[in-house]
Motif scaffolding. Structure first.
Motif, PDB file in Angstrom:
ATOM      1  N   GLY A 105       0.821  -1.222   0.000  1.00 56.29           N
ATOM      2  CA  GLY A 105       0.000   0.000   0.000  1.00 56.29           C
ATOM      3  C   GLY A 105       0.847   1.260   0.000  1.00 56.29           C
ATOM      4  O   GLY A 105       2.076   1.188  -0.030  1.00 56.29           O
ATOM      5  N   HIS A 106       0.200   2.414   0.065  1.00 55.06           N
ATOM      6  CA  HIS A 106       0.936   3.670  -0.092  1.00 55.06           C
ATOM      7  C   HIS A 106       1.840   3.983   1.099  1.00 55.06           C
ATOM      8  O   HIS A 106       2.882   4.579   0.954  1.00 55.06           O
ATOM      9  CB  HIS A 106      -0.013   4.834  -0.417  1.00 55.06           C
ATOM     10  CG  HIS A 106      -0.659   5.448   0.776  1.00 55.06           C
ATOM     11  ND1 HIS A 106      -1.724   4.847   1.410  1.00 55.06           N
ATOM     12  CD2 HIS A 106      -0.397   6.590   1.456  1.00 55.06           C
ATOM     13  CE1 HIS A 106      -2.084   5.608   2.433  1.00 55.06           C
ATOM     14  NE2 HIS A 106      -1.293   6.666   2.478  1.00 55.06           N
ATOM     15  N   GLN A 107       1.451   3.519   2.297  1.00 54.33           N
ATOM     16  CA  GLN A 107       2.326   3.709   3.470  1.00 54.33           C
ATOM     17  C   GLN A 107       3.444   2.679   3.479  1.00 54.33           C
ATOM     18  O   GLN A 107       4.414   2.807   4.209  1.00 54.33           O
ATOM     19  CB  GLN A 107       1.521   3.531   4.766  1.00 54.33           C
ATOM     20  CG  GLN A 107       0.635   4.690   5.100  1.00 54.33           C
ATOM     21  CD  GLN A 107       1.338   5.668   6.033  1.00 54.33           C
ATOM     22  OE1 GLN A 107       2.549   5.651   6.165  1.00 54.33           O
ATOM     23  NE2 GLN A 107       0.571   6.530   6.647  1.00 54.33           N
ATOM     24  N   GLY A 108       3.231   1.593   2.707  1.00 52.88           N
ATOM     25  CA  GLY A 108       4.245   0.562   2.604  1.00 52.88           C
ATOM     26  C   GLY A 108       4.352  -0.338   3.820  1.00 52.88           C
ATOM     27  O   GLY A 108       5.332  -1.060   3.968  1.00 52.88           O
ATOM     28  N   GLN A 109       3.351  -0.307   4.706  1.00 53.68           N
ATOM     29  CA  GLN A 109       3.436  -1.175   5.883  1.00 53.68           C
ATOM     30  C   GLN A 109       3.385  -2.643   5.465  1.00 53.68           C
ATOM     31  O   GLN A 109       2.611  -3.013   4.565  1.00 53.68           O
ATOM     32  CB  GLN A 109       2.324  -0.858   6.875  1.00 53.68           C
ATOM     33  CG  GLN A 109       2.844   0.035   7.996  1.00 53.68           C
ATOM     34  CD  GLN A 109       1.753   0.756   8.729  1.00 53.68           C
ATOM     35  OE1 GLN A 109       1.073   1.603   8.149  1.00 53.68           O
ATOM     36  NE2 GLN A 109       1.591   0.431   9.987  1.00 53.68           N
ATOM     37  N   MET A 110       4.189  -3.484   6.110  1.00 55.89           N
ATOM     38  CA  MET A 110       4.339  -4.862   5.647  1.00 55.89           C
ATOM     39  C   MET A 110       3.530  -5.861   6.453  1.00 55.89           C
ATOM     40  O   MET A 110       3.420  -7.031   6.047  1.00 55.89           O
ATOM     41  CB  MET A 110       5.820  -5.275   5.726  1.00 55.89           C
ATOM     42  CG  MET A 110       6.716  -4.513   4.786  1.00 55.89           C
ATOM     43  SD  MET A 110       8.402  -5.180   4.768  1.00 55.89           S
ATOM     44  CE  MET A 110       8.211  -6.667   3.779  1.00 55.89           C
ATOM     45  N   ASP A 111       2.967  -5.419   7.596  1.00 54.81           N
ATOM     46  CA  ASP A 111       2.398  -6.356   8.580  1.00 54.81           C
ATOM     47  C   ASP A 111       1.448  -7.396   7.980  1.00 54.81           C
ATOM     48  O   ASP A 111       1.461  -8.543   8.379  1.00 54.81           O
ATOM     49  CB  ASP A 111       1.672  -5.566   9.680  1.00 54.81           C
ATOM     50  CG  ASP A 111       2.590  -4.546  10.325  1.00 54.81           C
ATOM     51  OD1 ASP A 111       3.128  -4.827  11.404  1.00 54.81           O
ATOM     52  OD2 ASP A 111       2.791  -3.476   9.723  1.00 54.81           O
ATOM     53  N   GLU A 112       0.601  -6.968   7.032  1.00 56.74           N
ATOM     54  CA  GLU A 112      -0.452  -7.868   6.537  1.00 56.74           C
ATOM     55  C   GLU A 112      -0.137  -8.468   5.176  1.00 56.74           C
ATOM     56  O   GLU A 112      -0.996  -9.113   4.577  1.00 56.74           O
ATOM     57  CB  GLU A 112      -1.790  -7.097   6.441  1.00 56.74           C
ATOM     58  CG  GLU A 112      -2.238  -6.376   7.716  1.00 56.74           C
ATOM     59  CD  GLU A 112      -2.514  -7.351   8.857  1.00 56.74           C
ATOM     60  OE1 GLU A 112      -2.844  -8.514   8.569  1.00 56.74           O
ATOM     61  OE2 GLU A 112      -2.355  -6.952  10.035  1.00 56.74           O
ATOM     62  N   LEU A 113       1.051  -8.247   4.638  1.00 60.37           N
ATOM     63  CA  LEU A 113       1.322  -8.697   3.273  1.00 60.37           C
ATOM     64  C   LEU A 113       1.527 -10.208   3.203  1.00 60.37           C
ATOM     65  O   LEU A 113       2.201 -10.793   4.054  1.00 60.37           O
ATOM     66  CB  LEU A 113       2.573  -8.014   2.705  1.00 60.37           C
ATOM     67  CG  LEU A 113       2.575  -6.484   2.627  1.00 60.37           C
ATOM     68  CD1 LEU A 113       3.816  -6.003   1.876  1.00 60.37           C
ATOM     69  CD2 LEU A 113       1.314  -5.981   1.937  1.00 60.37           C
ATOM     70  N   VAL A 114       0.961 -10.811   2.173  1.00 60.91           N
ATOM     71  CA  VAL A 114       1.132 -12.249   1.953  1.00 60.91           C
ATOM     72  C   VAL A 114       2.568 -12.526   1.494  1.00 60.91           C
ATOM     73  O   VAL A 114       3.136 -11.757   0.713  1.00 60.91           O
ATOM     74  CB  VAL A 114       0.129 -12.742   0.881  1.00 60.91           C
ATOM     75  CG1 VAL A 114       0.409 -14.187   0.471  1.00 60.91           C
ATOM     76  CG2 VAL A 114      -1.296 -12.591   1.391  1.00 60.91           C
ATOM     77  N   GLY A 115       3.132 -13.608   2.005  1.00 55.00           N
ATOM     78  CA  GLY A 115       4.472 -14.025   1.559  1.00 55.00           C
ATOM     79  C   GLY A 115       5.605 -13.439   2.371  1.00 55.00           C
ATOM     80  O   GLY A 115       6.775 -13.711   2.105  1.00 55.00           O
ATOM     81  N   VAL A 116       5.241 -12.639   3.384  1.00 52.86           N
ATOM     82  CA  VAL A 116       6.263 -11.963   4.191  1.00 52.86           C
ATOM     83  C   VAL A 116       6.643 -12.830   5.389  1.00 52.86           C
ATOM     84  O   VAL A 116       5.797 -13.485   5.980  1.00 52.86           O
ATOM     85  CB  VAL A 116       5.709 -10.597   4.671  1.00 52.86           C
ATOM     86  CG1 VAL A 116       6.546 -10.032   5.790  1.00 52.86           C
ATOM     87  CG2 VAL A 116       5.645  -9.623   3.505  1.00 52.86           C
ATOM     88  N   VAL A 117       7.920 -12.803   5.744  1.00 52.05           N
ATOM     89  CA  VAL A 117       8.398 -13.493   6.946  1.00 52.05           C
ATOM     90  C   VAL A 117       8.925 -12.442   7.921  1.00 52.05           C
ATOM     91  O   VAL A 117       9.706 -11.571   7.534  1.00 52.05           O
ATOM     92  CB  VAL A 117       9.533 -14.482   6.584  1.00 52.05           C
ATOM     93  CG1 VAL A 117      10.255 -14.980   7.822  1.00 52.05           C
ATOM     94  CG2 VAL A 117       8.986 -15.647   5.781  1.00 52.05           C
ATOM     95  N   GLU A 118       8.477 -12.511   9.179  1.00 48.54           N
ATOM     96  CA  GLU A 118       9.017 -11.624  10.208  1.00 48.54           C
ATOM     97  C   GLU A 118      10.149 -12.382  10.910  1.00 48.54           C
ATOM     98  O   GLU A 118       9.953 -13.498  11.398  1.00 48.54           O
ATOM     99  CB  GLU A 118       7.935 -11.242  11.219  1.00 48.54           C
ATOM    100  CG  GLU A 118       8.466 -10.317  12.286  1.00 48.54           C
ATOM    101  CD  GLU A 118       7.361  -9.659  13.113  1.00 48.54           C
ATOM    102  OE1 GLU A 118       6.182  -9.984  12.908  1.00 48.54           O
ATOM    103  OE2 GLU A 118       7.707  -8.819  13.964  1.00 48.54           O
TER     104      GLU A 118
END
Ligand SMILES: O=C(O)CCC(=O)C(=O)O
Length: 269
Positions: free
Chosen positions: A179-192
């Motif tokens: 999204g425009h803020q670029g927050q990653m928390d909810e993105l699919v495929g992401v690893v924390e």
């Protein structure tokens, strides 16, 4: 499960995922000295200097960033060529086995994140800059930039830890949910990435990465040292002081100043 430590598995996983977790890379004594140095640092406004270290937060969300931290004291100098990672960096981004073999530190900073802080998603193979590119060709690694992110505190859920999209250093598309803020928390495929203080995350800068939103109180502290080829220049134009260069070991100095400045001899008057 512990990350594998054999050279073959490291190369395989670095190539496949774009990152490695180096567990227990730095001992507790050095981590304590790094934290103590940060504890004793004066509070700085954005843009303000303390010696040759500048507070220069990358963006409004990420938290406090102290750039050129290698000038922040002896413990930070010890990270320049730390034995837990230096040979991996020479292999992955040091132009090994070529006429310009060697490393350079492009950027080094400490990052302190408090509640609400996060780092927007960036990088990735899509439209990636050559500076941060992942490359393996003709049996050698030729990455543009590989980072060491060293945890100075434990980083668990809610702490604002680093997030990566495994494999995205080879991606041909941008993440469609970014999204425009670029927050990653909810993105699919992401690893924390969860880490213990002393663990280091090694990753090619061309992987899509950022950090989750910190919801816990307290601070997440990390150091980030970005390494590239010996012919690079510092990202923001920081110059290392003569005092620092003069007291470093020849090996460390060669990483901060791989090419000795050349100038005509000064004429005596
Ligand atoms: O703070 C983090 O964990 C990530 C920082 C980051 O993505 C960056 O500095 O490029």
């Amino acid at each position: 499960m512990l990350e594998p430590t054999s050279a073959e598995l490291r190369d395989y996983l670095f190539d496949l995922r774009g990152y490695l977790l180096l567990e227990r890379a730095v001992d507790a004594g050095l981590i304590a000295r790094l934290n103590q140095t940060l504890d004793e640092f004066p509070a700085l406004e954005w843009g303000q200097w303390h010696g040759n270290v500048q507070r220069f937060d990358n963006n409004g969300a990420c938290g406090l960033e102290l750039q050129n931290i290698v000038e922040g004291g002896q413990p930070f100098e010890e990270l320049i060529d730390h034995p837990s990672w230096i040979e991996l960096l020479r292999r992955y981004c040091g132009e090994s086995d070529s006429y310009v073999q060697g490393l350079f530190i492009d950027e080094c900073f400490a990052s302190i994140r408090r509640s609400g802080g996060f780092f927007p998603i960036h990088s990735g193979g899509y439209h990636g800059a050559v500076r941060g590119q992942y490359r393996y060709a003709n049996n050698v690694f030729r990455c543009g930039q590989v980072n060491i992110l060293l945890a100075l505190t434990d980083v668990g859920p809610g702490d604002g830890g680093t997030m990566i999209v495994p494999g995205s250093h080879k991606s041909n598309f941008p993440h469609p949910q970014a999204g425009h803020q670029g927050q990653m928390d909810e993105l699919v495929g992401v690893v924390e990435v969860t880490m213990k203080a002393g663990d280091a995350l090694l990753f090619v800068d061309g992987i899509s990465h950022g950090a989750s939103t910190r919801t816990n109180s307290g601070e997440r502290r990390v150091c980030i040292y970005r390494y590239g080829a010996s012919w690079g220049a510092t990202r923001y134009g920081y110059r290392y002081s003569e005092e620092l260069l003069g007291r470093l070991t020849p090996e460390r100095r060669a990483i901060l100043e791989p090419i000795t400045p050349r100038a005509p001899a000064k004429k005596s008057t």
